[in-house]
Design an enzyme around this catalytic site. Structure first.
Site, PDB file in Angstrom:
ATOM      1  N   ALA A  74       0.826  -1.209   0.000  1.00  0.00           N
ATOM      2  CA  ALA A  74       0.000   0.000   0.000  1.00  0.00           C
ATOM      3  C   ALA A  74       0.859   1.258   0.000  1.00  0.00           C
ATOM      4  O   ALA A  74       0.507   2.256  -0.639  1.00  0.00           O
ATOM      5  CB  ALA A  74      -0.940   0.000   1.199  1.00  0.00           C
ATOM      6  N   ASN A 154      -6.530   2.927  10.513  1.00  0.00           N
ATOM      7  CA  ASN A 154      -5.808   1.768  11.032  1.00  0.00           C
ATOM      8  C   ASN A 154      -5.733   1.738  12.557  1.00  0.00           C
ATOM      9  O   ASN A 154      -5.538   0.684  13.136  1.00  0.00           O
ATOM     10  CB  ASN A 154      -4.405   1.706  10.429  1.00  0.00           C
ATOM     11  CG  ASN A 154      -3.714   3.042  10.432  1.00  0.00           C
ATOM     12  OD1 ASN A 154      -4.203   4.021   9.861  1.00  0.00           O
ATOM     13  ND2 ASN A 154      -2.579   3.117  11.097  1.00  0.00           N
ATOM     14  N   GLN A 182      -7.039  -0.857   5.213  1.00  0.00           N
ATOM     15  CA  GLN A 182      -7.659  -1.572   6.341  1.00  0.00           C
ATOM     16  C   GLN A 182      -9.049  -2.093   6.001  1.00  0.00           C
ATOM     17  O   GLN A 182      -9.579  -2.932   6.725  1.00  0.00           O
ATOM     18  CB  GLN A 182      -7.751  -0.651   7.568  1.00  0.00           C
ATOM     19  CG  GLN A 182      -6.421  -0.389   8.246  1.00  0.00           C
ATOM     20  CD  GLN A 182      -5.826  -1.610   8.913  1.00  0.00           C
ATOM     21  OE1 GLN A 182      -6.508  -2.601   9.193  1.00  0.00           O
ATOM     22  NE2 GLN A 182      -4.532  -1.575   9.166  1.00  0.00           N
ATOM     23  N   SER A 202      -3.443  -3.637   0.278  1.00  0.00           N
ATOM     24  CA  SER A 202      -2.237  -4.406   0.618  1.00  0.00           C
ATOM     25  C   SER A 202      -2.603  -5.814   1.061  1.00  0.00           C
ATOM     26  O   SER A 202      -3.478  -5.995   1.906  1.00  0.00           O
ATOM     27  CB  SER A 202      -1.494  -3.681   1.744  1.00  0.00           C
ATOM     28  OG  SER A 202      -0.312  -4.361   2.051  1.00  0.00           O
ATOM     29  N   ALA A 203      -1.908  -6.806   0.499  1.00  0.00           N
ATOM     30  CA  ALA A 203      -2.258  -8.213   0.768  1.00  0.00           C
ATOM     31  C   ALA A 203      -2.105  -8.591   2.235  1.00  0.00           C
ATOM     32  O   ALA A 203      -2.935  -9.317   2.784  1.00  0.00           O
ATOM     33  CB  ALA A 203      -1.383  -9.131  -0.096  1.00  0.00           C
ATOM     34  N   HIS A 204      -1.046  -8.092   2.889  1.00  0.00           N
ATOM     35  CA  HIS A 204      -0.767  -8.611   4.239  1.00  0.00           C
ATOM     36  C   HIS A 204      -1.737  -8.118   5.303  1.00  0.00           C
ATOM     37  O   HIS A 204      -1.690  -8.586   6.440  1.00  0.00           O
ATOM     38  CB  HIS A 204       0.692  -8.337   4.640  1.00  0.00           C
ATOM     39  CG  HIS A 204       1.011  -6.937   5.053  1.00  0.00           C
ATOM     40  ND1 HIS A 204       1.100  -6.568   6.372  1.00  0.00           N
ATOM     41  CD2 HIS A 204       1.276  -5.820   4.343  1.00  0.00           C
ATOM     42  CE1 HIS A 204       1.429  -5.275   6.450  1.00  0.00           C
ATOM     43  NE2 HIS A 204       1.537  -4.812   5.227  1.00  0.00           N
ATOM     44  N   THR A 243      10.087  -6.235 -12.454  1.00  0.00           N
ATOM     45  CA  THR A 243       9.611  -7.606 -12.633  1.00  0.00           C
ATOM     46  C   THR A 243       8.537  -7.921 -11.601  1.00  0.00           C
ATOM     47  O   THR A 243       8.714  -7.640 -10.410  1.00  0.00           O
ATOM     48  CB  THR A 243      10.793  -8.586 -12.489  1.00  0.00           C
ATOM     49  OG1 THR A 243      11.731  -8.276 -13.510  1.00  0.00           O
ATOM     50  CG2 THR A 243      10.339 -10.032 -12.611  1.00  0.00           C
ATOM     51  N   CYS A 329       5.886   4.517  16.853  1.00  0.00           N
ATOM     52  CA  CYS A 329       7.228   4.611  17.428  1.00  0.00           C
ATOM     53  C   CYS A 329       8.136   5.324  16.447  1.00  0.00           C
ATOM     54  O   CYS A 329       8.507   4.772  15.429  1.00  0.00           O
ATOM     55  CB  CYS A 329       7.750   3.208  17.702  1.00  0.00           C
ATOM     56  SG  CYS A 329       9.193   3.186  18.726  1.00  0.00           S
TER      57      CYS A 329
HETATM   58  C1  LIG Z   1      -0.594  -0.997   6.716  1.00  0.00           C
HETATM   59  C2  LIG Z   1      -1.146   0.247   6.135  1.00  0.00           C
HETATM   60  C3  LIG Z   1      -0.480   0.928   5.106  1.00  0.00           C
HETATM   61  C4  LIG Z   1       0.859   0.458   4.575  1.00  0.00           C
HETATM   62  O1  LIG Z   1       0.728  -0.733   3.873  1.00  0.00           O
HETATM   63  P1  LIG Z   1       2.031  -1.567   3.393  1.00  0.00           P
HETATM   64  O2  LIG Z   1       1.498  -2.540   2.411  1.00  0.00           O
HETATM   65  O3  LIG Z   1       2.542  -2.214   4.618  1.00  0.00           O
HETATM   66  O4  LIG Z   1       2.976  -0.604   2.781  1.00  0.00           O
HETATM   67  C5  LIG Z   1      -1.063   2.062   4.601  1.00  0.00           C
HETATM   68  N1  LIG Z   1      -2.233   2.512   5.057  1.00  0.00           N
HETATM   69  C6  LIG Z   1      -2.919   1.897   6.034  1.00  0.00           C
HETATM   70  C7  LIG Z   1      -4.228   2.436   6.489  1.00  0.00           C
HETATM   71  C8  LIG Z   1      -2.394   0.745   6.608  1.00  0.00           C
HETATM   72  O5  LIG Z   1      -3.059   0.142   7.578  1.00  0.00           O
END
Ligand SMILES: *Cc1c(COP(=O)(O)O)cnc(C)c1O
Length: 396
Positions: A74, A154, A182, A202-204, A243, A329
């Site tokens: 993201a 978040n 989120q 974002s996938a994670h 890539t 932090c």
């Molecule tokens: C985690 C998060 C991001 C950053 O995402 P990444 O894929 O870790 O770079 C950006 N915006 C929000 C609201 C998030 O929770």
């Protein structure tokens, strides 16, 4: 007791779903082709897998696959969207409207552009974390090229009124970008019904792998154009060279498909657990919820416990529960959360806050354990606190 700390920091990252990992595995050492290799079967297999994942991601957010640009996450998607619009629409203006409670990826990108000559409006939020739509509309000028408001926060889970925001942006012909990191995969997000022009995910954050994400870029009504931020082979229709991370993209696709199939059931299970945790902890004296009670993600809860510091509280049980305070932090010093401060909390209250993030994998046993551990920790610390003693004395 659990073998490992109970994980309630799912807004920082989620476990990768084992079904996602399984889908990714063949793309490391068997189907390892470069998706840009057009001359052999390895390349074709990789390209086909990427194409399929692109469909999966597109359908999760109501887009078509040509509108999905894969990125490293993201943060990169947000950088591409904001900087890409700023450069591409320089002829129209230099004004960007955003919100003080955005993620650092948005705030720092806007600050970066401010140093390069952009004019940035940082909208405040109300005590419940929502923006004021009249203030948004009043901030728009003929030089405004972008409105950037996150879908869901978040730290607090507060969900902004994206449909109303998009209506205002459209009325003034301004592009609307939303950091939906989120929200995507957790609640229904649809770029058509919500009228979002650029959307980062974002996938994670929804049971996929780390280091892969996407930017949705609207192709019609209006067609949004972006200046590329990486130069190179012209991948992703020239918008993001490099890539492709084929296993990661396959994982993002699978996570999207699982979210489509299971989101409704997940919410039905997670929401009552979140409410159980929240209601139990709100029974503690001088404990408050941060953020709008209804316009909020079902898996998030942010609470302030007066008369104690969340960092100290976490130290009492960090072998038992993995949590995070609202604060970010920053190098050596602990800054109070800019999100909670923007909602009007004092430094003391911001430092007294904890964020709870549940997931698809959170169990009721874990929530019961977290409630018990939290109540013990809060009572123990307050019993040792002089400020708490003085407060109790003042009541009698
Ligand atoms: C985690 C998060 C991001 C950053 O995402 P990444 O894929 O870790 O770079 C950006 N915006 C929000 C609201 C998030 O929770």
């Amino acid at each position: 007791m659990f073998q490992q700390p109970v994980y309630l920091d799912n807004n920082a990252t989620t476990a990768c779903d084992p079904r996602v990992v399984e889908t990714m595995l063949p793309y490391f050492s068997q189907l390892y082709g470069n998706a840009a290799s057009r001359s052999h079967a390895y390349g074709w297999a990789a390209a086909e897998a990427v194409d399929y994942a692109r469909e999966q991601v597109a359908s999760l957010v109501g887009a078509v696959k040509q509108e999905i640009i894969f990125t490293s996450g993201a943060t990169e998607a947000i950088n591409l969207a904001i900087k890409g619009v700023y450069e591409m629409y320089a002829g129209k203006g230099n004004h960007i409207i955003t919100v003080s409670t955005e993620h650092k990826a948005v705030l720092d990108t806007c600050s970066h552009l401010a140093r390069k000559g952009a004019s940035i409006t940082w909208l405040p939020v109300k005590a419940d974390g929502l923006i004021d739509l009249h203030e948004l509309e009043a901030a728009i000028t003929p030089k405004t090229i972008l409105v950037c408001v996150m879908y869901a926060n978040n730290e607090t889970g507060v969900i902004q009124p994206v449909e109303e925001i998009s209506a205002i942006a459209r009325k003034h012909q301004v592009i609307f970008m939303s950091d939906a990191t989120q929200a995507v995969g957790k609640i229904p997000v649809n770029v058509q019904t919500s009228g979002i022009d650029l959307l980062a995910l974002s996938a994670h954050k929804f049971y996929g792998p780390k280091g892969v994400g996407a930017l949705y870029v609207r192709r019609k009504d209006p067609r949004v154009r972006l200046a590329a931020q990486l130069d190179g082979g012209g991948h992703e229709r020239g918008m993001r060279s490099g890539t492709l991370n084929v296993p990661g993209i396959v994982g993002l696709g699978k996570a999207s498909e699982l979210a489509m199939m299971e989101m409704e059931e997940d919410i039905k299970r997670i929401l009552p657990l979140r409410d159980k945790l929240e209601n139990a902890l709100l029974q503690l004296e001088q404990t408050y919820r941060n953020g709008h009670p209804v316009h909020r993600l079902p898996h998030t809860c942010n609470l302030s416990f007066s008369y104690l510091e969340s960092e100290v509280l976490m130290m009492t049980f960090n072998k038992k529960i993995a949590l995070s305070s609202g604060s970010a932090c920053t190098s050596a010093s602990m800054e109070p959360s800019h999100v909670l401060k923007a909602m009007g909390l004092s430094d003391e209250m911001a430092y007294a806050s904890l964020r709870f993030g549940l997931s698809r994998f959170t169990t009721e046993e874990e929530i019961d354990f977290a409630i018990q551990t939290m109540i013990e920790g809060v009572n123990e610390l307050r019993n040792r606190s002089i400020a708490w003693e003085l407060y109790k004395d003042s009541l009698s």
